[in-house]
Design a protein around this motif. Structure first.
Motif, PDB file in Angstrom:
ATOM      1  N   TYR A 298      32.137  46.185  -0.107  1.00 56.11           N
ATOM      2  CA  TYR A 298      30.938  45.653   0.525  1.00 56.11           C
ATOM      3  C   TYR A 298      31.176  45.119   1.929  1.00 56.11           C
ATOM      4  CZ  TYR A 298      29.094  45.910  -4.174  1.00 56.11           C
ATOM      5  OH  TYR A 298      28.702  46.357  -5.390  1.00 56.11           O
ATOM      6  N   MET A 299      32.392  44.577   2.183  1.00 55.08           N
ATOM      7  CA  MET A 299      32.618  43.909   3.459  1.00 55.08           C
ATOM      8  C   MET A 299      33.207  44.858   4.494  1.00 55.08           C
ATOM      9  SD  MET A 299      33.954  40.159   2.865  1.00 55.08           S
ATOM     10  CE  MET A 299      34.589  39.281   4.245  1.00 55.08           C
TER      11      MET A 299
ATOM     12  N   ASN B 213      26.162  45.474  12.897  1.00 51.16           N
ATOM     13  CA  ASN B 213      25.730  46.018  11.610  1.00 51.16           C
ATOM     14  C   ASN B 213      24.723  45.109  10.928  1.00 51.16           C
ATOM     15  OD1 ASN B 213      27.150  48.413  11.552  1.00 51.16           O
ATOM     16  ND2 ASN B 213      29.029  47.372  10.949  1.00 51.16           N
TER      17      ASN B 213
ATOM     18  N   PRO C 202      32.789  48.065   5.181  1.00 47.16           N
ATOM     19  CA  PRO C 202      31.866  48.879   5.973  1.00 47.16           C
ATOM     20  C   PRO C 202      31.194  48.085   7.086  1.00 47.16           C
ATOM     21  CG  PRO C 202      31.513  49.262   3.658  1.00 47.16           C
ATOM     22  CD  PRO C 202      32.453  48.119   3.756  1.00 47.16           C
ATOM     23  N   LEU C 203      31.042  46.764   6.886  1.00 43.56           N
ATOM     24  CA  LEU C 203      30.412  45.948   7.919  1.00 43.56           C
ATOM     25  C   LEU C 203      31.322  45.770   9.121  1.00 43.56           C
ATOM     26  CD1 LEU C 203      28.767  43.099   5.836  1.00 43.56           C
ATOM     27  CD2 LEU C 203      27.617  44.948   7.027  1.00 43.56           C
ATOM     28  N   PHE C 204      32.630  45.870   8.888  1.00 38.68           N
ATOM     29  CA  PHE C 204      33.578  45.623   9.970  1.00 38.68           C
ATOM     30  C   PHE C 204      33.820  46.859  10.823  1.00 38.68           C
ATOM     31  CE2 PHE C 204      35.798  42.054   7.434  1.00 38.68           C
ATOM     32  CZ  PHE C 204      34.742  41.230   7.740  1.00 38.68           C
ATOM     33  N   LEU C 205      33.341  48.014  10.358  1.00 38.10           N
ATOM     34  CA  LEU C 205      33.599  49.245  11.091  1.00 38.10           C
ATOM     35  C   LEU C 205      32.379  49.583  11.925  1.00 38.10           C
ATOM     36  CD1 LEU C 205      35.263  51.155   8.173  1.00 38.10           C
ATOM     37  CD2 LEU C 205      36.386  50.203  10.169  1.00 38.10           C
TER      38      LEU C 205
ATOM     39  N   ALA D  52      27.073  39.792   2.157  1.00 35.60           N
ATOM     40  CA  ALA D  52      28.385  40.177   1.642  1.00 35.60           C
ATOM     41  C   ALA D  52      29.497  39.300   2.191  1.00 35.60           C
ATOM     42  CB  ALA D  52      28.653  41.638   1.975  1.00 35.60           C
TER      43      ALA D  52
ATOM     44  N   PHE E  17      35.872  44.323  -4.227  1.00 41.09           N
ATOM     45  CA  PHE E  17      34.535  43.981  -3.734  1.00 41.09           C
ATOM     46  C   PHE E  17      34.558  43.879  -2.219  1.00 41.09           C
ATOM     47  CE2 PHE E  17      31.335  42.647  -6.919  1.00 41.09           C
ATOM     48  CZ  PHE E  17      32.020  43.028  -8.043  1.00 41.09           C
ATOM     49  N   PHE E  18      35.623  43.238  -1.709  1.00 42.21           N
ATOM     50  CA  PHE E  18      35.788  43.108  -0.261  1.00 42.21           C
ATOM     51  C   PHE E  18      35.803  44.487   0.389  1.00 42.21           C
ATOM     52  CE2 PHE E  18      39.110  43.552   2.957  1.00 42.21           C
ATOM     53  CZ  PHE E  18      38.636  42.739   3.967  1.00 42.21           C
TER      54      PHE E  18
ATOM     55  N   ILE F 247      40.013  42.238  -8.186  1.00 38.99           N
ATOM     56  CA  ILE F 247      38.611  42.666  -8.233  1.00 38.99           C
ATOM     57  C   ILE F 247      37.861  42.159  -7.010  1.00 38.99           C
ATOM     58  CG2 ILE F 247      37.849  40.740  -9.688  1.00 38.99           C
ATOM     59  CD1 ILE F 247      36.655  44.315  -9.881  1.00 38.99           C
ATOM     60  N   THR F 248      38.203  40.946  -6.528  1.00 38.90           N
ATOM     61  CA  THR F 248      37.539  40.483  -5.306  1.00 38.90           C
ATOM     62  C   THR F 248      38.004  41.294  -4.107  1.00 38.90           C
ATOM     63  OG1 THR F 248      39.200  38.798  -4.948  1.00 38.90           O
ATOM     64  CG2 THR F 248      37.265  38.125  -6.139  1.00 38.90           C
ATOM     65  N   VAL F 249      39.259  41.775  -4.161  1.00 42.00           N
ATOM     66  CA  VAL F 249      39.730  42.639  -3.081  1.00 42.00           C
ATOM     67  C   VAL F 249      38.926  43.936  -3.053  1.00 42.00           C
ATOM     68  CG1 VAL F 249      41.697  43.938  -2.227  1.00 42.00           C
ATOM     69  CG2 VAL F 249      42.034  41.672  -3.133  1.00 42.00           C
TER      70      VAL F 249
ATOM     71  N   ASN G  37      31.444  44.448  15.601  1.00 46.36           N
ATOM     72  CA  ASN G  37      30.883  45.449  14.680  1.00 46.36           C
ATOM     73  C   ASN G  37      30.032  44.787  13.617  1.00 46.36           C
ATOM     74  OD1 ASN G  37      31.948  47.691  15.851  1.00 46.36           O
ATOM     75  ND2 ASN G  37      33.850  47.573  14.686  1.00 46.36           N
ATOM     76  N   ALA G  38      30.570  43.670  13.041  1.00 46.14           N
ATOM     77  CA  ALA G  38      29.834  43.007  11.977  1.00 46.14           C
ATOM     78  C   ALA G  38      28.494  42.508  12.499  1.00 46.14           C
ATOM     79  CB  ALA G  38      30.655  41.849  11.414  1.00 46.14           C
TER      80      ALA G  38
ATOM     81  N   ILE H 299      36.092  43.533  14.964  1.00 39.32           N
ATOM     82  CA  ILE H 299      35.480  43.216  13.671  1.00 39.32           C
ATOM     83  C   ILE H 299      34.225  42.381  13.880  1.00 39.32           C
ATOM     84  CG2 ILE H 299      35.798  41.772  11.633  1.00 39.32           C
ATOM     85  CD1 ILE H 299      38.604  42.799  11.406  1.00 39.32           C
TER      86      ILE H 299
ATOM     87  N   MET I  80      36.554  34.523  -2.662  1.00 43.56           N
ATOM     88  CA  MET I  80      37.997  34.615  -2.430  1.00 43.56           C
ATOM     89  C   MET I  80      38.567  33.232  -2.158  1.00 43.56           C
ATOM     90  SD  MET I  80      38.585  37.929  -0.080  1.00 43.56           S
ATOM     91  CE  MET I  80      39.148  39.455  -0.778  1.00 43.56           C
TER      92      MET I  80
ATOM     93  N   ILE J 201      31.565  36.915  -0.436  1.00 45.77           N
ATOM     94  CA  ILE J 201      32.922  37.332  -0.806  1.00 45.77           C
ATOM     95  C   ILE J 201      33.945  36.359  -0.247  1.00 45.77           C
ATOM     96  CG2 ILE J 201      34.612  39.166  -0.512  1.00 45.77           C
ATOM     97  CD1 ILE J 201      32.364  41.122  -0.800  1.00 45.77           C
TER      98      ILE J 201
END
Lengths: 506, 401
Positions: A354-355, B53, A357-360, B366, A350-351, A346-348, B49-50, B46, B374, B370
């Protein structure tokens, strides 16, 4: 020598017949030996019978005897209207069945989903029956061709170019990012303490990017020419087919032995051409159905099949990386595997939601379903890597050494000798992973995708069908579907295990 | 006259090559450089971009938000918490809730799992079939399905507090959860706890003494009457001397809900039920496989030595089975802990639900949230696997000796 019968120690008359031995086989024997053979066992039998009595009887009563079979809305499933304590409310499932299977997929387009399912079954069944021949071709069709066809069937849309344009686009993207990285280093070099070094490295990278630009110029030029013509897809297709077939011919051994490779390459391209023509991909293809309209069992199956198809290559690559002697690759593989195996799915998700899209890059949006698929593929890939590693460890060293003695390279040793044996060893484990993947697909309902469980939960809130037995009916229905899939897979895995261990049985 | 063997040349360059590039030597080093370059490029993309963003969305990176006020309530807290506490406090509350549900789930799963395994191994045909049906049904349904089933179907179908089901008049089950009596410490509480601790320590010491006597002098000492006296008799005597250590506050139905007693929220009940029954099915299979892995000759050898069936099981079979059982069993405990994150589906306030769910949507941080979530799970599983590798090393050492 006297008569033996006159001896006093020899019995003169026949013994009485002994009673027949107690029967220990069949139903009576079973009852005698394993149910009622001692006071403790009698007690245990009574306990077991009571347990069954209080679970099976009410379930059957709920599902069949007391069930309501027809009706228009919730009023049919209320006790005061039916006149008895109502069990399962089957008309509710009947009304919600399309939603539970297709989600909000447009009604006119549902034949596409059905066709995909039929295709999957037709390709999968021969793959599962060990007796049938040509497993290689079958596996290729299921694992490579089917996902592509299924994408165009389910999602719709067409293609603008073919192999040549795609290669050119990809190379150009790669080249652009190299030049961009070099320029970033150059601009960083103006303020940094190690400016000369950065300047040298940056200039070198930019130079490399420019060299690559001129290297791939013929490709990009050809692509631009093709885009100008009216029949760009077919022209592109023809050129790609010619180039790939030529390469296959040369690599296959030229005039002497290359005929086979050439023939199979041409056959593949003819098949691709037929698919493109049939589905009309060259002029737009089928109408596009956005993934937010997908739902129900469709999403469950799409997620699990994609997970199965993509996790296997990831797993094999990671397993080989983990056994590699090159330090950096080994360390990276270990860290990657242990990371994904150490966190909950589930954390994957969420990753990924939410996360990621921030990296792209900002202008680059990824579909919600695709995001979940990426997360699930990486997660399952790490688990498959450990399964595959178990198989690789089971192959004796002598196999690899014999291959090396024959002069095979590492790639050939791995792909022709080690991997085929290793994968055969771990088929049951792989199937068990697929079972847990299939069960885990239900988690995508938490990140706002409507799989079977998500659609079920959504259907509970429909006031038209809310009755005391609605929730139980829905869970019974979904549970039966999940159970059939998982139980089937686990039986198949047992069957394969039995077959693989045939030489060890006595 | 003998000549000394020449020392081998140091071959420093070869050794360096081997360390840096593995078996493949310089090729391996080149591959590593290319690999490092690709990884570095991906990391650069990464990060840049981060950063871009986050700037676009006006989110400040960093862990500063942990000191801000959370401003939302949590319906089950083990440590004091109000809406005006910080996000760091929310993190701790969620973590403790995760640990509580995991520990309770693990205890129940182990008990149910062993019972089901014994059922499956029982010579009684009917009972072993019942165990098999349980395992097959539970294992082949998704755990989220089971959590939702207990929460949405079973617990929601329970009556409201006014018509709640009474368990012997001291506990009440309703759709608002389970209400149980709450113990309240009285004057004799400290003495009672001290005496109880003393009893436990004394019985442990007694057991060690008895084992030593058995192994060194071959002398059997029956210790259970003394242990019973120490564990129950002694506290009972103290209770008579210094009064009751605690009293129970019984829940009372007042208006539409219960007053007094402690309430266990239905989310917790549903989650614990689903997780423990689900994991129990896997534990049952592990225990069964472990016991079957002990050769049947061991049992026969035990009975030919004159040991009873129970003694053989306890002294011969189970210790050998434990070696097989423990590693996958820990794995299942870890799975249960990770599966407890599914609490987010029914709103039990665990780490994922309150921190990666509510806090994330309130702050938008986020990456940090996260990563922290994790990290917690990763830490738990890495510690467990470290402990397990020490255990495996000890087992293999004791086998080799």
């Amino acid at each position: 020598m006297s008569d033996i019968t006159s001896s006093s120690f020899v019995r003169q008359d026949l013994l009485n017949e002994r009673p027949a031995p107690v029967k220990t086989t069949g139903f009576i024997g079973l009852v005698r030996t394993r149910l009622f053979n001692s006071p403790t066992n009698i007690l245990l039998t009574i306990v077991g019978a009571l347990l069954l009595w209080f679970t099976i009887i009410p379930s059957v009563k709920f599902l069949m005897v007391d069930a309501v079979w027809t009706g228009k809305d919730r009023t049919a499933c209320l006790a005061e209207n039916a006149g008895f304590a109502v069990g399962a409310c089957w008309p509710y499932i009947q009304a919600k069945l399309p939603q539970l299977i297709y989600g909000f997929y447009p009604e006119a387009e549902r034949w596409r989903v059905n066709l995909t399912l039929v295709l999957a079954v037709v390709l999968l069944l021969p793959l599962l029956i060990p007796r049938l021949p040509s497993k290689g071709l079958n596996a290729g069709l299921f694992f490579v061709a089917f996902p592509v066809v299924a994408f165009f069937l389910l999602h719709g849309g067409g293609i603008k170019g073919f192999g040549l344009s795609w290669t050119a686009d990809l190379l150009q993207l790669f080249d652009d990012s190299i030049i961009g990285a070099g320029q970033a280093l150059l601009s960083l070099g103006k303020t940094s303490a190690v400016a000369p070094l950065l300047w040298v490295v940056g200039n070198f990278i930019v130079l490399l990017g420019t060299a690559i630009y001129w290297l791939i110029f013929p490709l990009t030029w050809l692509r631009d020419q093709l885009q100008g013509t009216g029949q760009s897809v077919w022209a592109d297709f023809a050129i790609t087919a010619a180039i790939v077939s030529l390469i296959a011919f040369v690599l296959g051994g030229g005039v002497r032995t290359g005929g086979r490779a050439l023939a199979s390459s041409i056959a593949t391209f003819v098949a691709i051409a037929i698919v493109i023509k049939l589905m009309g991909l060259d002029h737009g293809g089928l109408p596009i159905v956005q993934t937010n309209l997908w739902g129900g069992l469709l999403v469950t199956l799409v997620v699990s099949v994609t997970g199965i198809v993509t996790s296997l290559p990831i797993g094999i690559a990671l397993a080989l990386g983990r056994r590699s002697t090159i330090p950096l690759i080994r360390i990276f593989s270990i860290a990657f595997i242990e990371f994904w195996r150490g966190v909950p799915l589930i954390t994957v998700l969420f990753f990924a939601t939410y996360m990621l899209p921030l990296f792209l890059p900002g202008n680059f949006t990824v579909d919600g379903l695709v995001r979940a698929l990426i997360g699930i593929s990486l997660f399952t890939g790490a688990y498959q890597a450990e399964n595959v590693r178990g198989g690789l460890a089971a192959i004796p060293r002598g196999q690899g050494e014999a291959a090396a003695a024959l002069g095979l390279s590492w790639w050939k040793t791995t792909s022709l000798i080690v991997l085929p044996q290793a994968l055969r060893h771990v088929i049951p484990n792989l199937v068990n992973s697929f079972i847990s993947l299939f069960k885990d697909t239900s988690l995508v309902s938490i990140v706002a995708l409507f799989d079977l469980l998500g659609s079920l939960r959504a259907s509970f809130s429909d006031p038209k069908w809310s009755s005391p037995s609605t929730a139980f009916t829905g869970f019974a229905f979904a549970g039966i579907i999940y159970f059939i899939f998982c139980f089937g897979m686990s039986r198949y895995s047992l069957f394969v295990e039995h077959r693989l261990n045939a030489h060890r049985r006595n | 006259m003998s000549t000394e063997a020449r020392k081998p040349p140091p071959q420093i360059a070869l050794k360096i090559r081997r360390v840096l590039g593995g078996k493949t030597g310089w090729n391996g080093i080149a591959v590593q450089f290319a690999f490092a370059a690709v990884l570095g490029w991906i990391a650069y993309e990464i990060v840049s971009n981060a950063r871009a963003n986050l700037e676009n969305q006006h989110i400040a990176a960093g862990f500063g938000f942990l000191g801000n006020n959370a401003g939302f309530d949590v319906n089950q807290t083990l440590i004091s918490y109000t809406g005006s506490d910080t996000f760091l406090r929310v993190f701790l509350v969620g973590l403790l809730n995760t640990l509580v549900v995991s520990v309770v789930g693990i205890v129940f799963a182990t008990v149910i799992g062993f019972i089901v395994a014994l059922c499956r191994l029982s010579p009684n045909w009917l009972l072993s079939r019942v165990g098999e049906i349980y395992v097959e049904i539970i294992r082949n349904l998704p755990v989220l399905f089971q959590i939702l089933f207990w929460y949405l179907a079973v617990l929601a179908a329970l009556p409201n507090p006014r018509q709640s089901i009474s368990l012997l008049g001291i506990a009440f089950v309703s759709n608002r959860g389970l209400v149980i009596p709450r113990p309240i410490g009285e004057s004799g509480f400290e003495v009672f706890v001290a005496v109880l601790a003393l009893g436990i320590v004394a019985s442990l010491a007694l057991r060690i003494y008895a084992r030593r006597a058995l192994f060194q002098r071959g002398q059997m000492i029956r210790i259970w009457p003394y242990v019973l006296g120490l564990l129950f008799g002694l506290p009972l005597v103290t209770m008579l001397v210094s009064g009751l250590p605690f009293t129970f506050e019984l829940p009372q139905l007042k208006g539409f809900n219960f007053a007094g007693g402690s309430r266990i929220i239905p989310e917790f009940v549903a989650l614990t039920l689903a997780l423990s029954t689900y994991t129990a099915a896997f534990i049952a299979e592990i225990v069964r496989a472990g016991i079957l892995s002990v050769h049947s000759g061991q049992m026969e050898a035990g009975s030919s030595l004159g040991l009873s069936r129970g003694t053989t099981l306890r002294l011969v079979v189970v210790p050998q089975a434990m070696r097989v059982i423990v590693p996958p069993l820990t794995n299942q405990y870890l799975n249960l802990t990770k599966n407890s994150s599914l609490a987010v589906a029914i709103g039990y306030p665990d780490l994922v639900s309150v921190f990666a769910g509510t806090s994330l949507s309130q702050t938008g941080q986020a990456i940090e949230i996260i990563a922290m979530t994790m990290g917690v799970y990763l830490l738990i599983s890495l510690i467990t696997s470290a402990v397990m590798s020490v255990y495996g090393w000890r087992v293999s050492r004791s086998l080799g000796a």
